[in-house]
Design a protein around this motif. Structure first.
Motif, PDB file in Angstrom:
ATOM      1  N   ALA A  39       0.833  -1.211   0.000  1.00 43.17           N
ATOM      2  CA  ALA A  39       0.000   0.000   0.000  1.00 43.17           C
ATOM      3  C   ALA A  39       0.865   1.258   0.000  1.00 43.17           C
ATOM      4  CB  ALA A  39      -0.942  -0.009   1.205  1.00 43.17           C
ATOM      5  N   VAL A  40       1.967   1.240   0.741  1.00 46.81           N
ATOM      6  CA  VAL A  40       2.879   2.392   0.759  1.00 46.81           C
ATOM      7  C   VAL A  40       3.459   2.625  -0.638  1.00 46.81           C
ATOM      8  CG1 VAL A  40       5.108   3.223   1.643  1.00 46.81           C
ATOM      9  CG2 VAL A  40       3.405   2.267   3.215  1.00 46.81           C
ATOM     10  N   ALA A  41       3.859   1.548  -1.318  1.00 43.69           N
ATOM     11  CA  ALA A  41       4.391   1.680  -2.678  1.00 43.69           C
ATOM     12  C   ALA A  41       3.339   2.260  -3.619  1.00 43.69           C
ATOM     13  CB  ALA A  41       4.874   0.324  -3.190  1.00 43.69           C
ATOM     14  N   VAL A  42       2.118   1.779  -3.503  1.00 44.97           N
ATOM     15  CA  VAL A  42       1.040   2.273  -4.373  1.00 44.97           C
ATOM     16  C   VAL A  42       0.723   3.734  -4.055  1.00 44.97           C
ATOM     17  CG1 VAL A  42      -1.409   2.000  -4.944  1.00 44.97           C
ATOM     18  CG2 VAL A  42       0.072  -0.008  -4.833  1.00 44.97           C
ATOM     19  N   LEU A  43       0.722   4.101  -2.780  1.00 45.28           N
ATOM     20  CA  LEU A  43       0.472   5.498  -2.412  1.00 45.28           C
ATOM     21  C   LEU A  43       1.587   6.409  -2.917  1.00 45.28           C
ATOM     22  CD1 LEU A  43      -0.962   5.114   1.190  1.00 45.28           C
ATOM     23  CD2 LEU A  43      -2.178   5.902  -0.853  1.00 45.28           C
ATOM     24  N   ALA A  44       2.828   5.957  -2.853  1.00 38.28           N
ATOM     25  CA  ALA A  44       3.941   6.754  -3.387  1.00 38.28           C
ATOM     26  C   ALA A  44       3.776   6.948  -4.893  1.00 38.28           C
ATOM     27  CB  ALA A  44       5.279   6.085  -3.069  1.00 38.28           C
ATOM     28  N   VAL A  85      -0.265  11.917  -9.457  1.00 34.42           N
ATOM     29  CA  VAL A  85      -1.307  12.936  -9.271  1.00 34.42           C
ATOM     30  C   VAL A  85      -0.726  14.308  -8.947  1.00 34.42           C
ATOM     31  CG1 VAL A  85      -3.281  13.574  -7.809  1.00 34.42           C
ATOM     32  CG2 VAL A  85      -3.023  11.220  -8.606  1.00 34.42           C
ATOM     33  N   ALA A  86       0.313  14.340  -8.133  1.00 36.33           N
ATOM     34  CA  ALA A  86       0.819  15.632  -7.663  1.00 36.33           C
ATOM     35  C   ALA A  86       2.133  16.056  -8.311  1.00 36.33           C
ATOM     36  CB  ALA A  86       0.994  15.587  -6.142  1.00 36.33           C
ATOM     37  N   VAL A  87       3.078  15.136  -8.437  1.00 33.62           N
ATOM     38  CA  VAL A  87       4.423  15.543  -8.830  1.00 33.62           C
ATOM     39  C   VAL A  87       4.612  15.590 -10.338  1.00 33.62           C
ATOM     40  CG1 VAL A  87       6.878  15.152  -8.472  1.00 33.62           C
ATOM     41  CG2 VAL A  87       5.274  14.597  -6.659  1.00 33.62           C
ATOM     42  N   ARG A  88       4.162  14.574 -11.049  1.00 33.27           N
ATOM     43  CA  ARG A  88       4.360  14.565 -12.507  1.00 33.27           C
ATOM     44  C   ARG A  88       3.752  15.798 -13.180  1.00 33.27           C
ATOM     45  NH1 ARG A  88       4.065   9.928 -15.761  1.00 33.27           N
ATOM     46  NH2 ARG A  88       3.974  11.409 -17.452  1.00 33.27           N
ATOM     47  N   PRO A  89       2.539  16.245 -12.817  1.00 37.27           N
ATOM     48  CA  PRO A  89       2.027  17.475 -13.439  1.00 37.27           C
ATOM     49  C   PRO A  89       2.927  18.684 -13.177  1.00 37.27           C
ATOM     50  CG  PRO A  89       0.231  16.264 -12.423  1.00 37.27           C
ATOM     51  CD  PRO A  89       1.514  15.591 -11.993  1.00 37.27           C
ATOM     52  N   ALA A  90       3.476  18.776 -11.970  1.00 41.44           N
ATOM     53  CA  ALA A  90       4.393  19.883 -11.660  1.00 41.44           C
ATOM     54  C   ALA A  90       5.672  19.776 -12.484  1.00 41.44           C
ATOM     55  CB  ALA A  90       4.720  19.896 -10.167  1.00 41.44           C
ATOM     56  N   ARG A 123      14.962  27.235  -9.391  1.00 39.42           N
ATOM     57  CA  ARG A 123      15.040  25.776  -9.270  1.00 39.42           C
ATOM     58  C   ARG A 123      13.695  25.233  -8.810  1.00 39.42           C
ATOM     59  NH1 ARG A 123      18.811  22.787 -11.142  1.00 39.42           N
ATOM     60  NH2 ARG A 123      18.790  21.377  -9.392  1.00 39.42           N
ATOM     61  N   SER A 124      13.388  24.045  -9.271  1.00 41.89           N
ATOM     62  CA  SER A 124      12.149  23.370  -8.896  1.00 41.89           C
ATOM     63  C   SER A 124      12.419  22.367  -7.788  1.00 41.89           C
ATOM     64  CB  SER A 124      11.572  22.650 -10.117  1.00 41.89           C
ATOM     65  OG  SER A 124      10.549  21.775  -9.734  1.00 41.89           O
ATOM     66  N   GLN A 125      11.506  22.309  -6.835  1.00 37.51           N
ATOM     67  CA  GLN A 125      11.605  21.319  -5.761  1.00 37.51           C
ATOM     68  C   GLN A 125      10.897  20.014  -6.138  1.00 37.51           C
ATOM     69  OE1 GLN A 125      13.572  22.003  -3.040  1.00 37.51           O
ATOM     70  NE2 GLN A 125      14.012  23.791  -4.301  1.00 37.51           N
ATOM     71  N   ALA A 126      10.175  20.025  -7.254  1.00 36.09           N
ATOM     72  CA  ALA A 126       9.384  18.859  -7.661  1.00 36.09           C
ATOM     73  C   ALA A 126      10.263  17.628  -7.898  1.00 36.09           C
ATOM     74  CB  ALA A 126       8.552  19.175  -8.902  1.00 36.09           C
ATOM     75  N   HIS A 127      11.457  17.835  -8.437  1.00 36.42           N
ATOM     76  CA  HIS A 127      12.348  16.689  -8.665  1.00 36.42           C
ATOM     77  C   HIS A 127      12.740  16.025  -7.344  1.00 36.42           C
ATOM     78  CE1 HIS A 127      12.940  18.327 -12.754  1.00 36.42           C
ATOM     79  NE2 HIS A 127      13.084  17.050 -13.047  1.00 36.42           N
ATOM     80  N   LEU A 134       9.721  10.320  -3.098  1.00 34.62           N
ATOM     81  CA  LEU A 134       8.664   9.314  -3.238  1.00 34.62           C
ATOM     82  C   LEU A 134       9.199   8.046  -3.895  1.00 34.62           C
ATOM     83  CD1 LEU A 134       5.651  11.576  -4.263  1.00 34.62           C
ATOM     84  CD2 LEU A 134       5.925  10.289  -2.130  1.00 34.62           C
ATOM     85  N   GLU A 135      10.118   8.210  -4.821  1.00 37.22           N
ATOM     86  CA  GLU A 135      10.733   7.049  -5.476  1.00 37.22           C
ATOM     87  C   GLU A 135      11.513   6.230  -4.447  1.00 37.22           C
ATOM     88  OE1 GLU A 135      10.923   6.139  -9.811  1.00 37.22           O
ATOM     89  OE2 GLU A 135       9.535   6.304  -8.181  1.00 37.22           O
ATOM     90  N   SER A 136      12.200   6.891  -3.549  1.00 34.84           N
ATOM     91  CA  SER A 136      12.955   6.200  -2.502  1.00 34.84           C
ATOM     92  C   SER A 136      12.026   5.462  -1.545  1.00 34.84           C
ATOM     93  CB  SER A 136      13.822   7.202  -1.730  1.00 34.84           C
ATOM     94  OG  SER A 136      14.740   7.823  -2.603  1.00 34.84           O
TER      95      SER A 136
END
Length: 145
Positions: free
Chosen positions: A81-86, A92-97, A117-121, A127-129
């Motif tokens: 579930a943690v992997a799916v939530l990440a 939903v949030a990071v890729r659009p940014a 600089r962007s903090q999105a990366h 989240l990837e970690s």
């Protein structure tokens, strides 16, 4: 271990391998390759991560079905579930940014270096970690049976 549990474990480790190879090896290295300009690197990144995320969604669905059939313990379910939530947070949030940021960089052309600089990366890598740790936990506990 049942065949379904073995399938779930194999798919979890396949997912883990794809994330490690693309996010932590390919992505940082592509900009160091000779002749890869910022626009080319961003274009490659968009394509690769769109494909990766699509495969991740398919793997998550198949693993979820396999886990429902297998009925693993709560540790596997929580880690999965943690992997799916990440992944969901990334989509939903990071890729659009990140898409808005790469659009701005591409539109700025030579002036792209002057953009803030962007903090999105950093959020995406964070989240990837989390996803990597969760997948390792889910797969390992599932294999341990």
């Amino acid at each position: 271990m049942t065949t379904t549990a073995a399938l779930a474990a194999a798919l979890i480790f396949l997912w883990l391998g794809m994330v490690l190879a693309i996010s932590f090896i390919e992505a940082p290295l592509k900009f160091r390759a000779p002749g890869v300009t910022l626009p080319i690197g961003l274009g490659i990144g968009r394509l690769v991560f769109r494909a990766l995320n699509g495969v991740e969604v398919v793997l998550a669905v198949v693993v979820a079905v396999a886990l429902v059939v297998t009925g693993p313990g709560p540790t596997v379910l929580v880690a999965f579930a943690v992997a799916v939530l990440a992944l969901t947070g990334q989509l939903v949030a990071v890729r659009p940014a990140l898409t808005r940021r790469s659009d701005a960089v591409l539109a700025a052309g030579p002036d792209a270096e002057t953009l803030p600089r962007s903090q999105a990366h950093f959020v995406y890598v964070g989240l990837e970690s989390v996803k990597v740790i969760a997948l390792i936990a889910a797969g390992t506990v599932l294999l341990a049976g």
